[in-house]
Design a protein around this motif. Structure first.
Motif, PDB file in Angstrom:
ATOM      1  N   LEU A   1      35.793  40.314  38.720  1.00 56.49           N
ATOM      2  CA  LEU A   1      36.174  41.257  39.777  1.00 56.49           C
ATOM      3  C   LEU A   1      37.668  41.228  40.107  1.00 56.49           C
ATOM      4  CD1 LEU A   1      33.142  41.026  42.265  1.00 56.49           C
ATOM      5  CD2 LEU A   1      33.553  42.687  40.438  1.00 56.49           C
TER       6      LEU A   1
ATOM      7  N   GLY B   1      37.659  45.224  40.295  1.00 60.81           N
ATOM      8  CA  GLY B   1      36.258  45.264  40.700  1.00 60.81           C
ATOM      9  C   GLY B   1      36.000  44.850  42.136  1.00 60.81           C
ATOM     10  N   TYR B   2      36.892  44.016  42.692  1.00 58.45           N
ATOM     11  CA  TYR B   2      36.636  43.598  44.090  1.00 58.45           C
ATOM     12  C   TYR B   2      36.819  44.751  45.073  1.00 58.45           C
ATOM     13  CZ  TYR B   2      41.738  43.168  44.779  1.00 58.45           C
ATOM     14  OH  TYR B   2      43.088  43.416  44.871  1.00 58.45           O
TER      15      TYR B   2
ATOM     16  N   MET C   1      29.560  42.633  40.706  1.00 56.21           N
ATOM     17  CA  MET C   1      29.436  42.776  42.174  1.00 56.21           C
ATOM     18  C   MET C   1      28.014  42.449  42.619  1.00 56.21           C
ATOM     19  SD  MET C   1      30.166  46.030  44.671  1.00 56.21           S
ATOM     20  CE  MET C   1      30.059  45.810  46.468  1.00 56.21           C
TER      21      MET C   1
ATOM     22  N   ASN D   1      32.039  45.132  35.759  1.00 52.54           N
ATOM     23  CA  ASN D   1      32.359  45.173  37.193  1.00 52.54           C
ATOM     24  C   ASN D   1      31.142  45.423  38.083  1.00 52.54           C
ATOM     25  OD1 ASN D   1      35.016  44.451  37.451  1.00 52.54           O
ATOM     26  ND2 ASN D   1      35.831  46.549  37.283  1.00 52.54           N
TER      27      ASN D   1
ATOM     28  N   SER E   1      29.055  52.194  39.359  1.00 52.61           N
ATOM     29  CA  SER E   1      30.075  51.505  40.156  1.00 52.61           C
ATOM     30  C   SER E   1      30.716  52.526  41.081  1.00 52.61           C
ATOM     31  CB  SER E   1      31.127  50.914  39.203  1.00 52.61           C
ATOM     32  OG  SER E   1      32.309  50.558  39.895  1.00 52.61           O
TER      33      SER E   1
END
Ligand code: P6P
Length: 337
Positions: A305, A154-155, A288, A284, A133
């Motif tokens: 997210l 997460g976004y 995505m 996460n 990530s």
């Protein structure tokens, strides 16, 4: 783009559309690729050399650490530090942020990773993988990053993906412009474009869950599993169960074929009331990727997210895959069915 396009070529062509592209991102990705090549070299000969088995240590998760876990973790740390584009690193294997060498050039990226997910399957030759990530630092300055740089929802990820070490070695990544898969061609030592613009089916008849935990689930989860196994319930197509027990392999299969992976909360282990899987280094990044491919990822009540992390190793229930499957499960979990 033509088959045979390398990851870096693909990144350069797609990143060129991003005015901020300075090459730092590409240098970071290049080191991720080198790390994966070094890891798969050891994974592929694990049965032949003294690298199977356990180190005798327990990791922060309370799980026994395998030699290959340690090796993969060391490789990821060394390569990502070497690229000079990182200000903070967090690993599933380490309790806290990884110490960054003072003399090392720092950059604006944060990488959170699971160096070898599913490693308990190594001894029986089942696919395993590395999950990563990528975030951009949020604290000012050019020194070491802090927990504030890591604990972002997460976004905020700028990229995410995984490597699967299986019948072939595949890299799947997204940098926000779709999801793309590359297969390692050992004869040239390059990951070459093999799955451009992956889109996951809106619905699939595959469900992946460890039914050994059935008696520990919430009643609504049990109701959902009974519902999909009922052939008289009018499903588009009868469901089929596929569960490898290696997260990257289960999620990757469902990404391509359609279907849903579930690791719900259970009351099996009071230390893990929210299930087994980690938000930062598993849920996460995979969320995505799957959302970029048109799928969904939820805890059952919240979009993965959107979760504001409280700690590096926090665990979350994970329901991930085809969006119609995920939405239906959310209805059950929220008591609507
Ligand atoms: P269980 C592997 O140990 C892992 O972390 C994931 O790769 C996998 O999805 C999950 O655990 C399997 O857990 O409890 O079903 O064995």
């Amino acid at each position: 783009m033509p088959a045979g396009t390398t990851v870096i070529e693909h990144l350069l062509r797609t990143q060129q559309e991003t005015p901020a592209a300075t090459g730092a991102f590409t240098r970071l990705f290049n080191e991720l690729i080198v790390a994966a090549k070094l890891i798969v070299r050891e994974v592929n000969k694990a049965g032949l050399v003294e690298i199977l088995g356990f180190t005798g240590r327990m990791n922060v998760q309370g799980e026994q650490v395998r030699k290959l876990d340690d090796y993969a973790n060391e490789i990821m740390i060394r390569r990502l530090q070497a690229c000079g584009e990182v200000c903070a690193l967090a690993s599933e294997e380490d309790a806290d942020l990884i110490e960054m060498p003072r003399q090392m050039k720092k950059g604006n990226y944060v990488v959170i990773f699971d160096p070898l997910d599913g490693s308990s399957n190594i001894d029986v030759n089942v696919s395993i993988g590395t999950i990563f990530s990528v975030l951009r630092r949020v604290t000012p300055g050019e020194g070491d990053g802090t927990l504030e740089d890591v604990l972002q929802p997460g976004y905020k990820q700028v990229a995410a993906g995984y490597f699967i070490y299986g019948s072939s070695t595949i890299m799947v990544y997204t940098a926000g412009n779709g999801v793309h898969g590359f297969t390692l061609d050992p004869s040239v030592g390059e990951f070459l474009l093999s799955h451009e613009n992956i889109k996951t089916p809106a619905w699939g008849n595959i469900f992946s869950i460890n039914e050994g935990n059935y008696n520990y689930w919430d009643e609504n989860v049990r109701k959902y599993i009974e519902f999909i196994k009922d052939p008289t319930a009018g499903h588009l197509k009868n469901y089929t169960s596929r569960y490898i027990g290696s997260l990257v392999a289960d999620v990757h299969r469902n990404l391509l074929f359609g279907g849903v992976f579930l690791y719900p909360a259970d009351n099996k282990d009071p230390r893990k009331p929210h299930g087994k899987l980690r938000l930062m280094c598993e849920a996460n990044p995979l969320a995505m990727v799957v959302e970029q491919a048109g799928g969904a990822a939820s805890t059952g009540t919240q979009r993965i997210l959107d979760i504001k992390p409280e700690e590096i190793h926090q665990r979350v229930p994970l329901i991930i895959g085809s969006k119609d499957n995920v939405r239906q499960i959310e209805e059950f979990i929220q008591g609507g069915r």
